[in-house]
Design a protein around this motif. Structure first.
Motif, PDB file in Angstrom:
ATOM      1  N   MET A   1      -0.804   3.117  -1.521  1.00 15.74           N
ATOM      2  CA  MET A   1      -1.953   2.632  -2.224  1.00 15.74           C
ATOM      3  C   MET A   1      -1.965   3.260  -3.609  1.00 15.74           C
ATOM      4  O   MET A   1      -1.654   4.429  -3.762  1.00 15.74           O
ATOM      5  N   THR A   2      -2.298   2.471  -4.593  1.00 15.40           N
ATOM      6  CA  THR A   2      -2.478   2.997  -5.933  1.00 15.40           C
ATOM      7  C   THR A   2      -3.898   2.688  -6.388  1.00 15.40           C
ATOM      8  O   THR A   2      -4.542   1.760  -5.892  1.00 15.40           O
ATOM      9  N   ALA A   3      -4.353   3.488  -7.341  1.00 12.16           N
ATOM     10  CA  ALA A   3      -5.671   3.285  -7.927  1.00 12.16           C
ATOM     11  C   ALA A   3      -5.590   3.724  -9.374  1.00 12.16           C
ATOM     12  O   ALA A   3      -4.692   4.485  -9.756  1.00 12.16           O
ATOM     13  N   SER A   4      -6.517   3.237 -10.182  1.00 14.90           N
ATOM     14  CA  SER A   4      -6.540   3.642 -11.581  1.00 14.90           C
ATOM     15  C   SER A   4      -7.940   3.482 -12.141  1.00 14.90           C
ATOM     16  O   SER A   4      -8.784   2.790 -11.562  1.00 14.90           O
ATOM     17  N   CYS A   5      -8.148   4.115 -13.279  1.00 16.98           N
ATOM     18  CA  CYS A   5      -9.404   3.925 -13.995  1.00 16.98           C
ATOM     19  C   CYS A   5      -9.369   2.545 -14.642  1.00 16.98           C
ATOM     20  O   CYS A   5      -8.327   1.885 -14.662  1.00 16.98           O
ATOM     21  N   VAL A   6     -10.465   2.105 -15.200  1.00 14.96           N
ATOM     22  CA  VAL A   6     -10.553   0.774 -15.793  1.00 14.96           C
ATOM     23  C   VAL A   6      -9.534   0.585 -16.917  1.00 14.96           C
ATOM     24  O   VAL A   6      -8.871  -0.442 -17.000  1.00 14.96           O
ATOM     25  N   CYS A   7      -9.365   1.573 -17.788  1.00 12.96           N
ATOM     26  CA  CYS A   7      -8.451   1.416 -18.926  1.00 12.96           C
ATOM     27  C   CYS A   7      -6.992   1.708 -18.555  1.00 12.96           C
ATOM     28  O   CYS A   7      -6.090   1.429 -19.336  1.00 12.96           O
ATOM     29  N   ARG A   9      -5.441   4.669 -17.986  1.00 16.26           N
ATOM     30  CA  ARG A   9      -4.825   5.931 -18.405  1.00 16.26           C
ATOM     31  C   ARG A   9      -4.706   6.935 -17.262  1.00 16.26           C
ATOM     32  O   ARG A   9      -3.861   7.827 -17.313  1.00 16.26           O
ATOM     33  N   VAL A  10      -5.566   6.816 -16.245  1.00 16.54           N
ATOM     34  CA  VAL A  10      -5.498   7.699 -15.077  1.00 16.54           C
ATOM     35  C   VAL A  10      -5.013   6.874 -13.895  1.00 16.54           C
ATOM     36  O   VAL A  10      -5.553   5.799 -13.612  1.00 16.54           O
ATOM     37  N   LYS A  11      -3.993   7.388 -13.220  1.00 14.45           N
ATOM     38  CA  LYS A  11      -3.424   6.695 -12.068  1.00 14.45           C
ATOM     39  C   LYS A  11      -3.388   7.631 -10.871  1.00 14.45           C
ATOM     40  O   LYS A  11      -3.071   8.814 -11.006  1.00 14.45           O
ATOM     41  N   LEU A  12      -3.700   7.069  -9.725  1.00 15.43           N
ATOM     42  CA  LEU A  12      -3.715   7.811  -8.464  1.00 15.43           C
ATOM     43  C   LEU A  12      -2.767   7.142  -7.488  1.00 15.43           C
ATOM     44  O   LEU A  12      -2.516   5.935  -7.581  1.00 15.43           O
ATOM     45  N   LYS A  13      -2.291   7.940  -6.541  1.00 12.12           N
ATOM     46  CA  LYS A  13      -1.408   7.408  -5.504  1.00 12.12           C
ATOM     47  C   LYS A  13      -1.749   8.086  -4.185  1.00 12.12           C
ATOM     48  O   LYS A  13      -1.952   9.300  -4.137  1.00 12.12           O
ATOM     49  N   ALA A  14      -1.801   7.293  -3.135  1.00 10.90           N
ATOM     50  CA  ALA A  14      -1.992   7.825  -1.784  1.00 10.90           C
ATOM     51  C   ALA A  14      -0.905   7.231  -0.907  1.00 10.90           C
ATOM     52  O   ALA A  14      -0.541   6.061  -1.049  1.00 10.90           O
ATOM     53  N   SER A  15      -0.367   8.040  -0.021  1.00 15.23           N
ATOM     54  CA  SER A  15       0.695   7.563   0.869  1.00 15.23           C
ATOM     55  C   SER A  15       0.209   7.609   2.312  1.00 15.23           C
ATOM     56  O   SER A  15      -0.732   8.311   2.647  1.00 15.23           O
ATOM     57  N   GLY A  16       0.883   6.863   3.131  1.00 16.26           N
ATOM     58  CA  GLY A  16       0.510   6.814   4.540  1.00 16.26           C
ATOM     59  C   GLY A  16      -0.716   5.944   4.756  1.00 16.26           C
ATOM     60  O   GLY A  16      -1.285   5.383   3.819  1.00 16.26           O
ATOM     61  N   SER A  17      -1.102   5.862   5.989  1.00 17.69           N
ATOM     62  CA  SER A  17      -2.269   5.057   6.341  1.00 17.69           C
ATOM     63  C   SER A  17      -3.546   5.800   5.993  1.00 17.69           C
ATOM     64  O   SER A  17      -3.615   7.026   6.139  1.00 17.69           O
ATOM     65  N   PRO A  18      -4.554   5.072   5.547  1.00 12.05           N
ATOM     66  CA  PRO A  18      -5.835   5.734   5.295  1.00 12.05           C
ATOM     67  C   PRO A  18      -6.483   6.162   6.606  1.00 12.05           C
ATOM     68  O   PRO A  18      -6.161   5.632   7.672  1.00 12.05           O
ATOM     69  N   ILE A  19      -7.388   7.111   6.500  1.00 13.54           N
ATOM     70  CA  ILE A  19      -8.141   7.544   7.678  1.00 13.54           C
ATOM     71  C   ILE A  19      -9.098   6.441   8.088  1.00 13.54           C
ATOM     72  O   ILE A  19      -9.166   6.059   9.252  1.00 13.54           O
ATOM     73  N   ILE A  20      -9.838   5.930   7.109  1.00  9.54           N
ATOM     74  CA  ILE A  20     -10.793   4.850   7.358  1.00  9.54           C
ATOM     75  C   ILE A  20     -11.252   4.303   6.021  1.00  9.54           C
ATOM     76  O   ILE A  20     -11.127   4.957   4.984  1.00  9.54           O
TER      77      ILE A  20
END
Length: 163
Positions: A1-7, A9-20
Motif C-alpha cells: 500500500m502506498t499513500a501520499s499527501c495531496v501535493c 511531496r510526502v510518500k508513505l509505504k506499508a507492506s503486508g496485510s493491514p490489521i483492519i
C-alpha cells in the motif's frame, strides 16, 4: 500500500496485510481531525458523516519513503501519547501514531492509493456527531468490538514472533 499527501511531496509505504480498516467516531478522532482541518488549505480529514477512516498497519511494516522532514505531529494535549501527523507542505493529514504503547500506525484512508482493503467496521459510533447516521454496510459498534481487539492482539503476537 502506498499513500501520499495531496501535493505528493510526502510518500508513505506499508507492506503486508493491514490489521483492519475501520472508521472511528471517538471524540479524540473528531477533535484531532478538526485541529488539522483548521490549518490553512488543509483537505478534509473527516468523512461526510464525521468519522475518520483509517487503515491500520503494524509499525514494523510502515515507513515514510519521501519527505519525512515535512512531517509534523499534532497533539490534542501536550501530555497526549497520540500524534496525528500531517505534511507541512500542503497540511494533509497522513497518519496517527503513538509516543509509546500501541504497535500500530493508523493511516488515513483518504491518503491511500491503489486497491484498498474493504472497510470492516465503524467504531465508537456512540460519539458520532449529532444527526450523523452511519451507513449500515458494515457493522457499527458503540466502542471497540471483540473482533477488533482480537485482531490487534494477534498482530502484536505475530510482530513479537517476527512473522
Amino acid at each position: 500500500m502506498t499513500a501520499s499527501c495531496v501535493c505528493g511531496r510526502v510518500k508513505l509505504k506499508a507492506s503486508g496485510s493491514p490489521i483492519i480498516s475501520a472508521t472511528c467516531y471517538c471524540n479524540d478522532c473528531q477533535n484531532g481531525a478538526a485541529q488539522i482541518e483548521a490549518l490553512p488549505h488543509a483537505p478534509a480529514v473527516r468523512d461526510p458523516d464525521g468519522g475518520s477512516s483509517y487503515i491500520l498497519y503494524r509499525k514494523d511494516r510502515f515507513e515514510c519513503t519521501d519527505g519525512a522532514e515535512l512531517l509534523r505531529s499534532f497533539k490534542l494535549k501536550e501530555t497526549s501519547p497520540t500524534n496525528r501527523v500531517a505534511a507541512t507542505c500542503c497540511n494533509s493529514a497522513l497518519f496517527m501514531n503513538f509516543d509509546r504503547g500501541p504497535h500500530w500506525v493508523s493511516v488515513y484512508r483518504s491518503r491511500c492509493h491503489g486497491e484498498l482493503p474493504p472497510l470492516r467496521a465503524r467504531i465508537f459510533t456512540r460519539s458520532r456527531p449529532e444527526g450523523a447516521v452511519p451507513a449500515d454496510d458494515v457493522p457499527n459498534y458503540k466502542s471497540f468490538p471483540p473482533s477488533f481487539i482480537i485482531k490487534m492482539i494477534a498482530s502484536r503476537i505475530a510482530m513479537a514472533l517476527g512473522r
